[in-house]
Scaffold this motif. Sequence first.
Motif, PDB file in Angstrom:
ATOM      1  N   LEU A  56      -5.827  12.393  -1.901  1.00 13.69           N
ATOM      2  CA  LEU A  56      -5.308  11.320  -1.060  1.00 13.69           C
ATOM      3  C   LEU A  56      -5.148  10.031  -1.855  1.00 13.69           C
ATOM      4  O   LEU A  56      -6.045   9.638  -2.599  1.00 13.69           O
ATOM      5  CB  LEU A  56      -6.270  11.079   0.118  1.00 13.69           C
ATOM      6  CG  LEU A  56      -5.920   9.942   1.072  1.00 13.69           C
ATOM      7  CD1 LEU A  56      -4.730  10.342   1.935  1.00 13.69           C
ATOM      8  CD2 LEU A  56      -7.114   9.583   1.946  1.00 13.69           C
ATOM      9  N   ARG A  57      -4.024   9.369  -1.691  1.00 10.99           N
ATOM     10  CA  ARG A  57      -3.793   8.055  -2.279  1.00 10.99           C
ATOM     11  C   ARG A  57      -3.765   7.041  -1.144  1.00 10.99           C
ATOM     12  O   ARG A  57      -2.815   6.997  -0.367  1.00 10.99           O
ATOM     13  CB  ARG A  57      -2.479   8.035  -3.062  1.00 10.99           C
ATOM     14  CG  ARG A  57      -2.479   8.971  -4.254  1.00 10.99           C
ATOM     15  CD  ARG A  57      -3.489   8.526  -5.315  1.00 10.99           C
ATOM     16  NE  ARG A  57      -3.544   9.448  -6.449  1.00 10.99           N
ATOM     17  CZ  ARG A  57      -4.439  10.421  -6.572  1.00 10.99           C
ATOM     18  NH1 ARG A  57      -5.344  10.619  -5.607  1.00 10.99           N
ATOM     19  NH2 ARG A  57      -4.437  11.208  -7.627  1.00 10.99           N
ATOM     20  N   ILE A  58      -4.830   6.257  -1.059  1.00 12.30           N
ATOM     21  CA  ILE A  58      -5.022   5.409   0.111  1.00 12.30           C
ATOM     22  C   ILE A  58      -3.893   4.390   0.261  1.00 12.30           C
ATOM     23  O   ILE A  58      -3.462   4.078   1.380  1.00 12.30           O
ATOM     24  CB  ILE A  58      -6.402   4.711   0.065  1.00 12.30           C
ATOM     25  CG1 ILE A  58      -6.777   4.179   1.457  1.00 12.30           C
ATOM     26  CG2 ILE A  58      -6.461   3.633  -0.989  1.00 12.30           C
ATOM     27  CD1 ILE A  58      -7.021   5.247   2.489  1.00 12.30           C
ATOM     28  N   GLU A  59      -3.360   3.865  -0.868  1.00 11.30           N
ATOM     29  CA  GLU A  59      -2.269   2.896  -0.769  1.00 11.30           C
ATOM     30  C   GLU A  59      -1.033   3.529  -0.138  1.00 11.30           C
ATOM     31  O   GLU A  59      -0.337   2.896   0.665  1.00 11.30           O
ATOM     32  CB  GLU A  59      -1.925   2.341  -2.150  1.00 11.30           C
ATOM     33  CG  GLU A  59      -3.016   1.492  -2.785  1.00 11.30           C
ATOM     34  CD  GLU A  59      -3.993   2.335  -3.586  1.00 11.30           C
ATOM     35  OE1 GLU A  59      -3.900   3.585  -3.500  1.00 11.30           O
ATOM     36  OE2 GLU A  59      -4.830   1.756  -4.286  1.00 11.30           O
ATOM     37  N   ASP A  70       3.122  -1.411   6.351  1.00 10.93           N
ATOM     38  CA  ASP A  70       3.259  -2.505   5.390  1.00 10.93           C
ATOM     39  C   ASP A  70       3.531  -3.838   6.082  1.00 10.93           C
ATOM     40  O   ASP A  70       2.942  -4.864   5.738  1.00 10.93           O
ATOM     41  CB  ASP A  70       4.379  -2.173   4.402  1.00 10.93           C
ATOM     42  CG  ASP A  70       4.279  -2.984   3.129  1.00 10.93           C
ATOM     43  OD1 ASP A  70       3.241  -2.901   2.457  1.00 10.93           O
ATOM     44  OD2 ASP A  70       5.239  -3.702   2.816  1.00 10.93           O
ATOM     45  N   ALA A  71       4.416  -3.846   7.058  1.00 11.16           N
ATOM     46  CA  ALA A  71       4.740  -5.094   7.759  1.00 11.16           C
ATOM     47  C   ALA A  71       3.548  -5.585   8.580  1.00 11.16           C
ATOM     48  O   ALA A  71       3.256  -6.789   8.620  1.00 11.16           O
ATOM     49  CB  ALA A  71       5.951  -4.881   8.666  1.00 11.16           C
ATOM     50  N   PHE A  72       2.859  -4.661   9.233  1.00 13.25           N
ATOM     51  CA  PHE A  72       1.680  -5.017  10.028  1.00 13.25           C
ATOM     52  C   PHE A  72       0.597  -5.636   9.151  1.00 13.25           C
ATOM     53  O   PHE A  72      -0.142  -6.524   9.590  1.00 13.25           O
ATOM     54  CB  PHE A  72       1.157  -3.762  10.726  1.00 13.25           C
ATOM     55  CG  PHE A  72      -0.124  -3.959  11.497  1.00 13.25           C
ATOM     56  CD1 PHE A  72      -0.118  -4.632  12.708  1.00 13.25           C
ATOM     57  CD2 PHE A  72      -1.323  -3.470  11.020  1.00 13.25           C
ATOM     58  CE1 PHE A  72      -1.292  -4.812  13.423  1.00 13.25           C
ATOM     59  CE2 PHE A  72      -2.493  -3.638  11.726  1.00 13.25           C
ATOM     60  CZ  PHE A  72      -2.476  -4.315  12.935  1.00 13.25           C
ATOM     61  N   LEU A  73       0.504  -5.186   7.902  1.00 11.29           N
ATOM     62  CA  LEU A  73      -0.529  -5.643   6.980  1.00 11.29           C
ATOM     63  C   LEU A  73      -0.070  -6.823   6.128  1.00 11.29           C
ATOM     64  O   LEU A  73      -0.678  -7.125   5.103  1.00 11.29           O
ATOM     65  CB  LEU A  73      -0.965  -4.479   6.080  1.00 11.29           C
ATOM     66  CG  LEU A  73      -1.664  -3.326   6.799  1.00 11.29           C
ATOM     67  CD1 LEU A  73      -1.805  -2.123   5.883  1.00 11.29           C
ATOM     68  CD2 LEU A  73      -3.015  -3.753   7.336  1.00 11.29           C
TER      69      LEU A  73
END
Length: 247
Positions: A59-62, A69-72
């Motif tokens: 798993l690659r968390i990014e 992406d927009a929410f963050l």
Amino acid sequence: MKPNEHLVIITGHSSGLGRALLDLCLQDKTHVLGIARRRVDLLHPCLKQIQADLSDSELRIEQSLQPLDAFLDASVWRTVTLINNAGTAQPISFMGQLDAQAIASSLHINLTVPLQLSNWLLQRFPQQRLRIAQISSGASKKAYPGWGAYCSSKAGLRMAAQVLAAEAELSGRDLRVLIYEPGVLDTPMQEGLRQTRAEDFPQVDRFRQMQTRGELVAPTDSARELWRLLSNKEMPSLLEIRYGDRA
């Protein structure tokens, strides 16, 4: 969304302590990003979810976070809290009898993912007020036969939290780190632990007796205490505390 809102990121939000924390946050109308293997069957305007198997070493968390992406967007949030709650007590057996892949999966969910998320948090939100809670255990400081992977990962997580706090003091980052032992919780993980063979985990009778005597901690009680600690504006740069102790 206003730029003064609070975002809470909870791993393992679908059950146990994580679910209790989720419910508390939503009651406060605090925005939550939950990351877990299972989604919660709940529609709420303050809840976003990512379905991911955090025990998967590939798993690659990014990449898992990219769909939000927009929410963050860092400009949206003034305070961001990360609660590294997801974990596993497996595999349980003496060293020499463990499966190598099971060890790797345990270390990944208990230690690697919290480090990756903490690292991502500091990169993503360079100007925000940050809070990180590492869900710890007495096993981080005491050796339990049969719990080699769990003890090792929790000890590593505890040291990682101490390093984070030390680095924040040097850099001047507005970061506070909490190492929190939630007590022996009445959760599905604890239920599975009580079914372990005594030859694999000699402490199993202790947990069975605690359940019989009604000494297990309700996740809602531990979650309330944890949320109170994280909400304290006078929280020090590093706080290490067990459930029921006074801060």
